[in-house]
Scaffold this motif. Structure first.
Motif, mmCIF file in Angstrom:
data_model
loop_
_atom_site.group_PDB
_atom_site.id
_atom_site.type_symbol
_atom_site.label_atom_id
_atom_site.label_comp_id
_atom_site.label_asym_id
_atom_site.label_seq_id
_atom_site.Cartn_x
_atom_site.Cartn_y
_atom_site.Cartn_z
ATOM 1 N N ILE A 70 -14.287 -24.110 15.732
ATOM 2 C CA ILE A 70 -15.080 -24.918 16.663
ATOM 3 C C ILE A 70 -15.773 -24.019 17.676
ATOM 4 O O ILE A 70 -16.946 -24.217 18.009
ATOM 5 N N VAL A 71 -15.062 -23.001 18.175
ATOM 6 C CA VAL A 71 -15.656 -22.110 19.178
ATOM 7 C C VAL A 71 -16.340 -20.905 18.535
ATOM 8 O O VAL A 71 -16.717 -19.959 19.218
ATOM 9 N N GLN A 72 -16.497 -20.923 17.223
ATOM 10 C CA GLN A 72 -17.321 -19.979 16.479
ATOM 11 C C GLN A 72 -16.854 -18.529 16.605
ATOM 12 O O GLN A 72 -17.662 -17.596 16.641
ATOM 13 N N GLN A 73 -15.534 -18.348 16.607
ATOM 14 C CA GLN A 73 -14.977 -17.012 16.381
ATOM 15 C C GLN A 73 -14.899 -16.762 14.879
ATOM 16 O O GLN A 73 -15.089 -15.636 14.429
ATOM 17 N N PHE A 74 -14.594 -17.819 14.117
ATOM 18 C CA PHE A 74 -14.539 -17.752 12.665
ATOM 19 C C PHE A 74 -15.377 -18.872 12.062
ATOM 20 O O PHE A 74 -15.826 -19.788 12.753
ATOM 21 N N SER A 75 -15.589 -18.787 10.755
ATOM 22 C CA SER A 75 -16.417 -19.770 10.066
ATOM 23 C C SER A 75 -15.965 -19.901 8.614
ATOM 24 O O SER A 75 -15.390 -18.965 8.047
ATOM 25 N N SER A 76 -16.234 -21.056 8.036
ATOM 26 C CA SER A 76 -15.962 -21.295 6.627
ATOM 27 C C SER A 76 -16.942 -22.343 6.117
ATOM 28 O O SER A 76 -17.231 -23.309 6.823
ATOM 29 N N PRO A 77 -17.455 -22.170 4.883
ATOM 30 C CA PRO A 77 -18.409 -23.161 4.363
ATOM 31 C C PRO A 77 -17.835 -24.573 4.318
ATOM 32 O O PRO A 77 -18.579 -25.545 4.439
ATOM 33 N N SER A 78 -16.525 -24.677 4.116
ATOM 34 C CA SER A 78 -15.911 -26.011 4.034
ATOM 35 C C SER A 78 -14.922 -26.243 5.168
ATOM 36 O O SER A 78 -14.100 -27.143 5.104
ATOM 37 N N GLY A 79 -15.006 -25.421 6.209
ATOM 38 C CA GLY A 79 -14.037 -25.503 7.289
ATOM 39 C C GLY A 79 -14.192 -26.749 8.136
ATOM 40 O O GLY A 79 -15.294 -27.071 8.603
ATOM 41 N N ALA A 85 -15.352 -31.793 10.958
ATOM 42 C CA ALA A 85 -14.834 -32.819 10.054
ATOM 43 C C ALA A 85 -13.392 -33.141 10.431
ATOM 44 O O ALA A 85 -12.705 -32.343 11.070
ATOM 45 N N TYR A 86 -12.932 -34.310 10.013
ATOM 46 C CA TYR A 86 -11.563 -34.719 10.355
ATOM 47 C C TYR A 86 -10.632 -34.496 9.178
ATOM 48 O O TYR A 86 -10.901 -34.919 8.054
ATOM 49 N N LYS A 322 -23.258 -23.858 4.228
ATOM 50 C CA LYS A 322 -22.588 -24.698 3.236
ATOM 51 C C LYS A 322 -22.058 -23.864 2.061
ATOM 52 O O LYS A 322 -21.288 -24.348 1.234
ATOM 53 N N GLU A 323 -22.512 -22.625 1.987
ATOM 54 C CA GLU A 323 -22.058 -21.692 0.952
ATOM 55 C C GLU A 323 -22.316 -20.281 1.470
ATOM 56 O O GLU A 323 -22.955 -20.086 2.513
ATOM 57 N N PRO A 458 -23.197 -33.420 7.461
ATOM 58 C CA PRO A 458 -22.876 -34.785 7.002
ATOM 59 C C PRO A 458 -21.382 -35.068 6.929
ATOM 60 O O PRO A 458 -20.959 -36.224 7.025
ATOM 61 N N THR A 459 -20.572 -34.030 6.755
ATOM 62 C CA THR A 459 -19.126 -34.251 6.670
ATOM 63 C C THR A 459 -18.470 -34.378 8.040
ATOM 64 O O THR A 459 -17.288 -34.712 8.140
ATOM 65 N N GLY A 460 -19.238 -34.113 9.082
ATOM 66 C CA GLY A 460 -18.675 -34.113 10.422
ATOM 67 C C GLY A 460 -18.450 -35.501 10.982
ATOM 68 O O GLY A 460 -19.040 -36.483 10.520
#
Length: 504
Positions: A70-79, A85-86, A322-323, A458-460
């Motif tokens: 959330i605070v953008q230290q890390f990232s993932s395409p499906s995170g 996302a919930y 997304k990828e 859209p998944t958010g």
């Protein structure tokens, strides 16, 4: 160190009952005729210290996948964190594990330790650890069971009421103030069973006051007068004065479980896979360090597939991706397995650098903390670079010359606005809070810094709004329904966009 860890396993089965709700387990322990009657309290204390740092479950799900993304230290395409996302499992992880392990261990210990002068220091240390856990809980979810939590041991309360965050915060400050004062070097402690400070009471006092500083500053928007009062009190009582005071928990390389680092062990074991990890450093984080020639980047990051930690080679993944662009995960930066992502990498629970940044912010606000914002800021940056030596010597440490170049190139904005100064301070704190995503998430919500670009996927669940909290453990609807519903009626709907009390 290994011998001390081995001791805890004789009580781990009893002391680490895993709960999915804050009331489960308490009733069984209260009635179980086979429950501990002659507990090894020092071993229980050791295990409580380990649980303050959390275990693999909450750190993998709540920290790495949610808060730190959330605070953008890390990232993932499906995170879930990157896309807001919930996930019921990820969102509830901290709630269930904290009540079920950390707080459960502390409440159990306090229920069997007599309140005598001989046990006073142990009791005060337990109160300080309890504040660590409850602050993280209430900052993440808002209202939580507090005053009645743990009363299954001695009060017969198995469906504890939720308390307002204001009431919780008032008590957290009181507990730290009283515990720090009551700690007494002339009384017994727990000897080598204390993994934090080896029963050095003076350093525990500094910890209590430094944590008070953190807790008080969280009130800066909602109650600035009280924030100032307790920030100044914490400073006057004595906070961390060097990196030697920083709260660092050492770990072993194996076997996986209680003894290993709760963030790195799951990451390396399950996800890293020679550079094929789905979770990577965020573009936001990597770009900031690259664009400022930050010498910490070679220590934090590398391309796991090739072992390349050259700062010029590092590439972060955008949080809205997304990828993986180009389809090759190995081209994106991983945490460095030679340093911060070792199995036995220590955990930096609270640092001297964080304390210096808190004091810098207080000085910017004109509060009486005995120094200038610029001095505290520069001390904080230097301390944040120096503390990285806890991660070993396989990568060269940041030299004084590198620090001098960095601070000369990006000096404190002494002539800037208050907002510009605080942004600079909090951005540096965001860097040093790497792997402490929950605290970074709280500080982002309190200050609005560092400036992040929201993700509208859209998944958010938030339609592009950066989340303000996580959603409660939904088992509470079954085990503690009336109190859960009363809490959300006061606080607002159980949504990621609902603001908690101090986030106004």
């Amino acid at each position: 160190m290994k011998n001390r860890y081995i001791k805890i396993f004789c009580v781990a089965i009893v002391g680490a009952l895993t709960l999915t709700s804050c009331d489960k387990g308490f009733e069984e322990m209260n009635k179980n005729p086979n429950a501990l009657t002659d507990p090894a309290v020092k071993s229980m204390f050791t295990l409580a210290e380990i649980y303050v740092d959390g275990q693999d479950f909450s750190n993998t799900r709540g920290n790495n996948i949610y808060a730190a993304q959330i605070v953008q230290q890390f990232s993932s395409p499906s995170g879930a964190g990157s896309k807001y996302a919930y996930s019921s499992e990820y969102s509830a992880a901290l709630f269930g594990e904290t009540y079920g392990k950390g707080l459960n261990q502390i409440f159990q210990l306090l229920s069997v330790v007599e309140d005598t002068p001989e046990n006073s220091n142990m009791i005060q240390a337990c109160k300080i650890m309890k504040v660590f856990l409850f602050q993280k809980l209430t900052d993440t979810y808002g209202e939580v069971p507090y005053f009645e939590a743990g009363k299954g041991y001695n009060g017969g309360v198995y469906s504890p009421k939720y308390d307002t965050q204001e009431a919780i915060y008032n008590d957290l400050l009181k507990e730290l103030d009283e515990a720090g004062t009551a700690l007494d070097a002339g009384k017994p402690f727990v000897g080598s069973a204390d993994l934090y400070y080896q029963s050095d009471v003076a350093r525990w006092k500094k910890l209590a006051n430094s944590l008070m500083l953190r807790v008080a500053m969280r009130l800066s928007k909602v109650n600035p007068a009280k924030a100032q009062e307790f920030v100044e009190k914490a400073y006057a009582k004595g906070v961390f004065t060097s990196n030697e005071d920083s709260l660092v928990l050492q770990h072993d390389a194996g076997p996986p479980g209680v003894k290993t680092n709760p963030i790195t062990s799951a990451w390396v074991r399950n996800d890293l896979n020679g550079g094929e990890a789905n979770i990577k450093f965020s573009k936001t984080f990597i770009d900031l360090l690259k664009n400022t020639n930050d010498p910490r980047l070679r220590i934090y990051a590398k391309l796991e597939a090739t072992g390349d930690n050259n700062p010029a080679s590092q590439q972060g993944l955008a949080n809205d991706a997304k990828e993986f662009p180009g389809g090759d995960k190995k081209l994106f930066s991983d945490p460095n397995t030679s340093t911060v992502l070792r199995y036995d990498a220590p955990t930096l629970i609270m640092s001297y650098a964080e304390v210096q940044f808190l004091l810098a912010e207080a000085a910017v606000k004109g509060w009486n903390v005995g120094g200038s914002a610029q001095t505290y800021y520069e001390n904080g940056v230097r301390a944040a670079m120096n503390i990285l030596t806890i991660f070993g010597d396989k990568v060269p440490a940041v030299s004084l010359a590198e620090y001098n170049t960095y601070i000369a190139t990006y000096p404190f904005k002494s002539g800037g606005t208050q907002a510009e100064k605080i942004e600079q301070i909090i951005t540096q704190k965001w860097i040093v809070l790497l792997f402490n995503g929950f605290e970074a998430f709280s500080e982002y919500r309190r200050t609005g810094y560092p400036v992040l670009v929201p993700v509208n996927d859209p998944t958010g669940e938030t339609q592009g709004t950066i989340p303000r909290r996580l959603i409660y453990d939904q088992s509470e609807l079954i085990t503690n329904e009336a109190n859960y519903k009363e809490a959300i009626q006061r606080q607002g709907l159980d949504l990621m966009t609902t603001r908690i009390w101090w986030d106004k």
